[in-house]
Design a protein around this motif. Structure first.
Motif, PDB file in Angstrom:
ATOM      1  N   VAL A   1      76.218  29.339-133.127  1.00 13.97           N
ATOM      2  CA  VAL A   1      74.955  30.500-133.023  1.00 13.97           C
ATOM      3  C   VAL A   1      75.475  31.551-134.067  1.00 13.97           C
ATOM      4  O   VAL A   1      74.717  31.945-134.675  1.00 13.97           O
ATOM      5  CB  VAL A   1      75.054  31.029-131.531  1.00 13.97           C
ATOM      6  N   VAL A   2      76.934  31.922-134.092  1.00  8.60           N
ATOM      7  CA  VAL A   2      77.264  32.895-135.008  1.00  8.60           C
ATOM      8  C   VAL A   2      77.121  32.339-136.483  1.00  8.60           C
ATOM      9  O   VAL A   2      76.523  33.230-137.261  1.00  8.60           O
ATOM     10  CB  VAL A   2      78.968  32.776-134.967  1.00  8.60           C
ATOM     11  N   ALA A   3      77.254  31.059-136.559  1.00  3.23           N
ATOM     12  CA  ALA A   3      77.158  30.598-137.919  1.00  3.23           C
ATOM     13  C   ALA A   3      75.619  30.608-138.587  1.00  3.23           C
ATOM     14  O   ALA A   3      75.270  31.122-139.816  1.00  3.23           O
ATOM     15  CB  ALA A   3      77.171  29.145-138.122  1.00  3.23           C
ATOM     16  N   VAL A   4      74.600  30.601-137.722  1.00  5.49           N
ATOM     17  CA  VAL A   4      73.289  30.728-138.206  1.00  5.49           C
ATOM     18  C   VAL A   4      72.525  32.144-137.823  1.00  5.49           C
ATOM     19  O   VAL A   4      71.422  32.359-138.307  1.00  5.49           O
ATOM     20  CB  VAL A   4      72.223  29.682-137.603  1.00  5.49           C
ATOM     21  N   GLU A   5      73.049  32.935-137.092  1.00  7.72           N
ATOM     22  CA  GLU A   5      72.540  34.303-136.632  1.00  7.72           C
ATOM     23  C   GLU A   5      72.122  35.096-137.891  1.00  7.72           C
ATOM     24  O   GLU A   5      71.157  35.863-137.617  1.00  7.72           O
ATOM     25  CB  GLU A   5      73.317  34.822-135.510  1.00  7.72           C
ATOM     26  N   GLY A   6      72.887  35.119-138.785  1.00  9.83           N
ATOM     27  CA  GLY A   6      72.511  35.966-140.069  1.00  9.83           C
ATOM     28  C   GLY A   6      71.293  35.292-140.730  1.00  9.83           C
ATOM     29  O   GLY A   6      70.468  36.379-140.862  1.00  9.83           O
ATOM     30  N   MET A   7      70.980  34.085-140.576  1.00  9.17           N
ATOM     31  CA  MET A   7      69.652  33.777-141.415  1.00  9.17           C
ATOM     32  C   MET A   7      68.545  34.060-140.406  1.00  9.17           C
ATOM     33  O   MET A   7      67.571  34.509-140.648  1.00  9.17           O
ATOM     34  CB  MET A   7      69.859  32.462-141.512  1.00  9.17           C
TER      35      MET A   7
ATOM     36  N   ASN B   1      79.573  36.173-141.222  1.00 11.07           N
ATOM     37  CA  ASN B   1      79.668  35.313-140.284  1.00 11.07           C
ATOM     38  C   ASN B   1      80.408  34.043-140.722  1.00 11.07           C
ATOM     39  O   ASN B   1      81.108  33.587-139.937  1.00 11.07           O
ATOM     40  CB  ASN B   1      78.198  34.819-139.810  1.00 11.07           C
ATOM     41  N   GLU B   2      80.418  33.805-142.079  1.00 10.81           N
ATOM     42  CA  GLU B   2      81.323  32.576-142.579  1.00 10.81           C
ATOM     43  C   GLU B   2      82.820  32.925-142.474  1.00 10.81           C
ATOM     44  O   GLU B   2      83.660  32.287-141.850  1.00 10.81           O
ATOM     45  CB  GLU B   2      80.974  32.576-143.853  1.00 10.81           C
ATOM     46  N   MET B   3      83.264  34.061-142.593  1.00  9.76           N
ATOM     47  CA  MET B   3      84.608  34.724-142.494  1.00  9.76           C
ATOM     48  C   MET B   3      84.882  34.764-140.827  1.00  9.76           C
ATOM     49  O   MET B   3      85.921  34.336-140.630  1.00  9.76           O
ATOM     50  CB  MET B   3      84.730  36.314-142.989  1.00  9.76           C
ATOM     51  N   ILE B   4      83.738  35.205-140.247  1.00  8.80           N
ATOM     52  CA  ILE B   4      84.219  35.136-138.750  1.00  8.80           C
ATOM     53  C   ILE B   4      84.517  33.569-138.284  1.00  8.80           C
ATOM     54  O   ILE B   4      85.402  33.721-137.475  1.00  8.80           O
ATOM     55  CB  ILE B   4      83.078  35.864-137.862  1.00  8.80           C
ATOM     56  N   VAL B   5      83.611  32.802-138.780  1.00  9.96           N
ATOM     57  CA  VAL B   5      83.980  31.371-138.367  1.00  9.96           C
ATOM     58  C   VAL B   5      85.072  30.887-138.660  1.00  9.96           C
ATOM     59  O   VAL B   5      85.902  30.155-137.767  1.00  9.96           O
ATOM     60  CB  VAL B   5      82.757  30.609-138.997  1.00  9.96           C
ATOM     61  N   ARG B   6      85.793  31.273-139.996  1.00  5.57           N
ATOM     62  CA  ARG B   6      86.966  30.671-140.387  1.00  5.57           C
ATOM     63  C   ARG B   6      88.167  31.335-139.581  1.00  5.57           C
ATOM     64  O   ARG B   6      89.068  30.539-139.256  1.00  5.57           O
ATOM     65  CB  ARG B   6      87.043  31.233-141.875  1.00  5.57           C
ATOM     66  N   ILE B   7      88.173  32.703-139.344  1.00  6.80           N
ATOM     67  CA  ILE B   7      89.205  33.359-138.438  1.00  6.80           C
ATOM     68  C   ILE B   7      89.192  32.904-137.118  1.00  6.80           C
ATOM     69  O   ILE B   7      90.271  32.763-136.607  1.00  6.80           O
ATOM     70  CB  ILE B   7      89.216  34.904-138.781  1.00  6.80           C
ATOM     71  N   LYS B   8      88.130  32.399-136.487  1.00  7.30           N
ATOM     72  CA  LYS B   8      87.972  32.084-135.067  1.00  7.30           C
ATOM     73  C   LYS B   8      88.535  30.740-134.839  1.00  7.30           C
ATOM     74  O   LYS B   8      88.842  30.127-133.765  1.00  7.30           O
ATOM     75  CB  LYS B   8      86.508  32.376-134.424  1.00  7.30           C
TER      76      LYS B   8
ATOM     77  N   VAL C   1      82.958  39.063-132.046  1.00  7.64           N
ATOM     78  CA  VAL C   1      81.802  38.608-131.486  1.00  7.64           C
ATOM     79  C   VAL C   1      81.170  38.970-130.364  1.00  7.64           C
ATOM     80  O   VAL C   1      81.924  39.231-129.417  1.00  7.64           O
ATOM     81  CB  VAL C   1      81.671  37.040-131.348  1.00  7.64           C
ATOM     82  N   GLU C   2      80.007  39.614-129.969  1.00  5.15           N
ATOM     83  CA  GLU C   2      79.385  40.041-129.095  1.00  5.15           C
ATOM     84  C   GLU C   2      78.063  39.341-128.656  1.00  5.15           C
ATOM     85  O   GLU C   2      77.241  39.378-129.561  1.00  5.15           O
ATOM     86  CB  GLU C   2      79.250  41.632-129.177  1.00  5.15           C
ATOM     87  N   PRO C   3      78.254  38.936-127.553  1.00  7.89           N
ATOM     88  CA  PRO C   3      79.068  38.834-126.365  1.00  7.89           C
ATOM     89  C   PRO C   3      79.965  37.746-126.724  1.00  7.89           C
ATOM     90  O   PRO C   3      79.890  37.030-127.801  1.00  7.89           O
ATOM     91  CB  PRO C   3      78.152  38.377-124.951  1.00  7.89           C
ATOM     92  N   GLU C   4      81.209  37.615-126.104  1.00  4.40           N
ATOM     93  CA  GLU C   4      82.512  36.888-126.547  1.00  4.40           C
ATOM     94  C   GLU C   4      82.089  35.626-126.218  1.00  4.40           C
ATOM     95  O   GLU C   4      82.484  34.607-126.906  1.00  4.40           O
ATOM     96  CB  GLU C   4      83.323  37.278-125.573  1.00  4.40           C
ATOM     97  N   GLU C   5      81.200  35.080-125.194  1.00  6.39           N
ATOM     98  CA  GLU C   5      80.938  33.753-124.964  1.00  6.39           C
ATOM     99  C   GLU C   5      79.936  32.866-125.994  1.00  6.39           C
ATOM    100  O   GLU C   5      79.527  31.776-125.939  1.00  6.39           O
ATOM    101  CB  GLU C   5      80.165  33.458-123.568  1.00  6.39           C
ATOM    102  N   LYS C   6      79.567  33.741-126.819  1.00  5.97           N
ATOM    103  CA  LYS C   6      78.608  33.122-128.021  1.00  5.97           C
ATOM    104  C   LYS C   6      79.523  32.061-128.808  1.00  5.97           C
ATOM    105  O   LYS C   6      80.351  32.239-129.308  1.00  5.97           O
ATOM    106  CB  LYS C   6      78.245  34.329-128.880  1.00  5.97           C
ATOM    107  N   SER C   7      78.795  31.104-129.075  1.00  5.83           N
ATOM    108  CA  SER C   7      79.295  29.812-129.588  1.00  5.83           C
ATOM    109  C   SER C   7      79.218  30.012-131.374  1.00  5.83           C
ATOM    110  O   SER C   7      78.606  30.908-131.765  1.00  5.83           O
ATOM    111  CB  SER C   7      78.667  28.498-129.403  1.00  5.83           C
ATOM    112  N   LEU C   8      80.252  29.406-131.885  1.00  6.49           N
ATOM    113  CA  LEU C   8      80.364  29.595-133.389  1.00  6.49           C
ATOM    114  C   LEU C   8      79.207  28.808-134.065  1.00  6.49           C
ATOM    115  O   LEU C   8      79.096  29.360-135.082  1.00  6.49           O
ATOM    116  CB  LEU C   8      81.672  28.789-133.838  1.00  6.49           C
TER     117      LEU C   8
END
Length: 883
Positions: free
Chosen positions: A765-771, A726-733, A756-763
């Motif tokens: 949420v992406v950052a903390v969803e792994g935890m 997820n950290e790499m996804i945040v960096r690339i997006k 990211v699925e769904p596409e409208e998911k905010s960064l």
């Protein structure tokens, strides 16, 4: 005056040139050089002589000079196949196989394509480069020219086999057997060719043909074990269960300790080692093993494999007997043997109960008149086992330490106990104590090279490089320039990698690069060494082993040590790119000459200069001694009329002992150098997720967004739950795509939508969803902390600190390795204040009280002083005992 050809040389010089060829072939290099000079004195532009002199110079370790001279000779005589052949040999010696092939090809065109030596050498070069189509052509030409030579038939078959054309390989071998007549009945070479033919049929899944072929040639096959193995496998593939089982049972009777035979027997009945979850299959396997043990009661393999399938009370019974037998006999490797069973928590707990009950049973009795039926060593080996058992369990390192200390009290002179104590301390993070314990083990048996190597490794882990060099120097060649050069020559990968990582920790980038490049050179040398086997194996007809070796060489750089070294190199290159002034400001090469003024005090500079001067004096003395010895050997050889010693080339001088030139070269293009090793990893270790995380880091700095997306997709495919994903996804997006062309921008935007699925998911949420997805995983908590810091920077510092400090709570169950990564993240990325780092260390030391990483420098210094005093007292006690 045009250059002279051999045919136009006078009779005397033509005779000298013939002698020159003979002297080269008989390896009389010094005499050959004198003969070449005699010809060149009168005809300095004679191309063939110049090329022959180049060959002789290369043979006496003057390779660069020899290649230049040979190129000059070729320019003087472009139509001489001797010149092109000599230049090809020189390029082959220089490992420049592509150029060697070109030279051989030119020589063949001049010669007319009928030179057998040139054809053979060209074929070997093509095989070395895995260039199979021209290899097949060369081998076919050789076979047409010499159909009576059996190595030509087999060489063509191997070429087709390696190229993936199994049918043609089998057809060639069939033709060989039809052509070759009058072969003795008991001929080993012919037997190997028959087995090789059968193995090719087996690879083609032609199991019926393989069976028929083996049965037809049974009388001529001498290796009955290999014959039975191939036949059993072919019968099993055809479904002939009874016949295959009979053969596997015969092989087990022959060697009841070979686990592969048991696996083969199980496979005939449709059972594999993964079938242990099926009760029916497990019961059938246990019954089979019980039957075999009745016939072979001493078969350890049958007993050990029974533990894989047993469960419940049956497992407790079998494991108890197996463990009791191993500990009673004092088998040190019993824990390593049973460790794979620990994947099943129920079996791990059962083994723990069994071991503890044996410890209670064997513990020394205080009552008088108690008879012990087991040897006194059983109790010690039980403690030894339990120490290893608990050292691998989270939070039980101190208990493991109590057991191993009890074992040492029982038998203080047993080196294995001190070695296990070192491992226990290492797993607890006490690297200083581990090094002292391993050194204690070494001192108890000074003639054990393994203990010596382990002690050196543990010294390197606490960055005592000089002491480690002295330690390994006890077992290296006394006439070597230094112990490290001898270890490099012996290809001691473990040492080179460990020392490199120690230099990285100390900031000595040049030396770290040098050692890691030496690891890469070792693997290249192993790959180059196969060149000698291309001709040797064809002569000896060891085709199955040869093909196996070729396939091993193809995957050589997937070796774990190479993967480790390559990843270390990529990390160093990335660090040099991120901090290009590191070698100037003292952060990058503190141990070398780069940046030392900024890193050291005046007193430390004087000490370092004095140490460097002493090292130079030692090197000069060693060089002088080596020179005197060499002169003496040469004089002895001359006196005895033997010039062999004179022909031995001297060792190459190390022109960059501190890695300074290598560091400068790397700093010029760190990402380009990193991509060289990354390319190898992608080819050889593409199934390792570390390869693609490294690829992401390199391509991110290259602004290669398409490459980054490709690497992320590979990471997701290999490990969808990777903590750093997820950290790499945040960096690339968050990258800026405005500088890209419209086609490239469309490709990248399309790839970003699929991350990211769904596409409208905010960064956020992406950052903390792994935890959130893995709340119990400390690695995912750390990954979320990294992602939050990447997303919000300094604004997220408080949240990041709270997350990272939360890892130190005992109920989280965070591993020491993850805590160390968290500390590095706080220190290097978050730039946390010193008080915050100290707070983290205080909390971390509560979870891992032994860990050095959480202790202050003064504590470690005092700890080392106390340990040294204990060692001195121990040595004094030993001296008194000896007196």
């Amino acid at each position: 005056m045009p250059p002279k050809k051999l045919s136009s040389l006078p009779t005397k010089e033509r005779t000298l040139f013939g002698r020159l060829i003979q002297e080269y072939e008989s390896k009389k290099h010094k005499q050959g050089l004198k003969t070449a000079d005699a010809i060149l004195k009168k005809f300095p532009d004679h191309g063939e002589t110049l090329c022959m002199k180049g060959l002789l110079l290369a043979s006496v370790n003057r390779r660069e000079e020899g290649i230049e001279l040979a190129k000059k000779g070729v320019r003087f005589d472009l139509t001489s196949f001797i010149c092109w052949h000599a230049l090809g040999i020189l390029n082959r010696m220089d490992k420049n196989y592509e150029e060697a092939i070109k030279c051989y090809g030119q020589a063949l065109r001049i010669e007319g394509g009928g030179n057998l030596n040139l054809l053979r050498e060209s074929a070997f070069m093509h095989l070395q480069l895995r260039d199979y189509p021209p290899l097949v052509d060369k081998r076919l030409t050789l076979l047409k020219m010499q159909p009576h030579v059996r190595s030509n038939w087999v060489g063509l078959a191997v070429a087709h086999h390696l190229a993936g054309n199994h049918e043609e390989a089998a057809r060639v071998l069939t033709g060989y057997q039809d052509v070759m007549r009058d072969i003795p009945k008991r001929n080993y070479e012919h037997s190997e060719i028959l087995l090789y033919h059968a193995s090719i049929l087996q690879e083609m899944n032609e199991h019926v043909k393989a069976e028929q072929f083996l049965e037809a040639n049974k009388a001529r096959i001498l290796d009955t074990k290999a014959y039975s193995e191939i036949l059993a496998q072919s019968l099993a593939k055809q479904g002939k269960v009874e016949e295959a089982e009979k053969i596997w049972r015969g092989l087990i009777d022959r060697n009841p300790e070979c686990k592969a035979y048991f696996v083969g027997l199980l496979s005939v009945r449709g059972i594999d080692l993964e079938s242990r979850s099926d009760p029916g299959k497990s019961d059938e396997a246990l019954a089979l093993f019980a039957e075999i043990q009745e016939k072979h009661p001493r078969s350890t393999a049958a007993k050990r494999l029974s533990l894989v399938f047993a469960r419940g009370e049956e497992f407790h019974k079998l494991a108890s007997a197996y463990l009791r037998n191993g500990l009673t006999k004092g088998i040190p490797s019993i824990y390593s043997d049973l460790k794979s069973l620990y994947q099943d928590d129920a079996k791990r707990e059962a083994i723990e109960v069994i071991a503890e009950s044996l410890r209670s049973e064997w513990s020394p009795k205080v009552e008088e008149g108690t008879d012990a039926t087991d040897p006194p060593s059983s109790y010690m080996w039980c403690l030894y086992y339990l120490a290893q058992h608990y050292s691998q369990q989270p939070g039980k390192v101190e208990r493991a330490l109590q057991y191993i200390n009890s074992a040492i009290s029982h038998s203080p002179t047993q080196p294995e106990l001190h070695m296990i104590k070192a491992r226990v301390l290492k797993r607890g993070g006490d690297l200083q104590g581990a090094s002292f314990a391993m050194s204690d083990a070494r001192l108890l048996d000074g003639q054990d090279r393994y203990l010596n190597s382990k002690a050196a490794k543990y010294l390197l882990r606490i960055d005592e490089v000089e002491e480690a060099v002295k330690t390994v120097g006890l077992f290296t060649k006394p006439d070597a320039p230094d112990p490290v050069s001898d270890l490099n020559e012996m290809q001691a990968l473990w040492y080179l990698v460990e020392e490199a990582e120690s230099h990285v920790r100390k900031g000595e980038t040049g030396l770290a690069l040098k050692r890691l490049h030496q690891v890469d050179r070792v693997f290249q040398e192993v790959y180059d060494d196969q060149l000698d086997f291309h001709s040797y194996c064809l002569r000896k007809m060891t085709m199955r082993a040869y093909v196996s070796t070729i396939r091993f060489e193809d995957d050589l750089r997937s070796h774990p040590q190479y993967l480790r070294a390559a990843l270390d190199l990529i990390r160093i290159h990335l660090d040099l790119f991120d901090r290009p002034s590191s070698s100037v400001d003292g952060e990058g090469d503190k141990g070398g000459k780069n940046g030392e003024a900024a890193a050291l005090s005046e007193e430390e500079k004087k000490k370092l200069a004095k140490k460097a001067k002493k090292a130079e004096l030692r090197a000069a003395a060693a060089s002088a001694t080596g020179g005197d010895k060499k002169k003496s050997n040469a004089a002895d050889a001359k006196a005895s009329g033997n010039n062999d010693e004179e022909e031995v080339p001297p060792p190459l001088e190390d022109k960059d002992p501190m890695g300074e030139e290598l560091l400068k070269k790397t700093e010029a293009d760190p990402l380009g150098e990193a991509e060289k090793f990354l390319g190898v990893l992608m080819r050889m270790a593409g199934r390792r997720v570390e390869t693609w995380t490294a690829a992401f880091e390199v391509w991110y700095r290259r602004n290669n967004w398409v490459g980054c997306l490709s690497a992320l997709n590979r990471v997701k495919a290999l490990s969808a739950d990777h903590p750093d994903l997820n950290e790499m996804i945040v960096r690339i997006k968050r990258v800026d795509l405005s500088n890209l062309s419209q086609p490239a921008k469309s490709v990248v935007e399309k790839g970003l939508k699929g991350l990211v699925e769904p596409e409208e998911k905010s960064l956020e949420v992406v950052a903390v969803e792994g935890m959130q997805r893995s709340p119990a995983s400390a690695e995912h908590v750390l990954g979320s902390a990294k992602a939050l810091f990447t997303l919000r920077g300094a604004e997220a510092k408080r949240d990041v600190l709270e997350l990272v400090l939360g890892l130190t709570r005992e109920e989280v169950g965070c591993s020491l390795k993850t805590l160390i990564k968290a500390r590095e993240f706080l220190k290097n990325k978050v730039k946390a204040a010193e008080e915050e780092i100290q707070r983290f260390d205080q909390e971390g030391s509560k979870v891992f009280p032994l860990a050095d990483v959480f202790k202050r420098h003064e504590e470690l210094k005092e700890y080392r002083r106390v340990k040294l005093e204990e060692r001195d007292g121990w040595n004094v006690g030993r001296e008194e005992e000896q007196e």
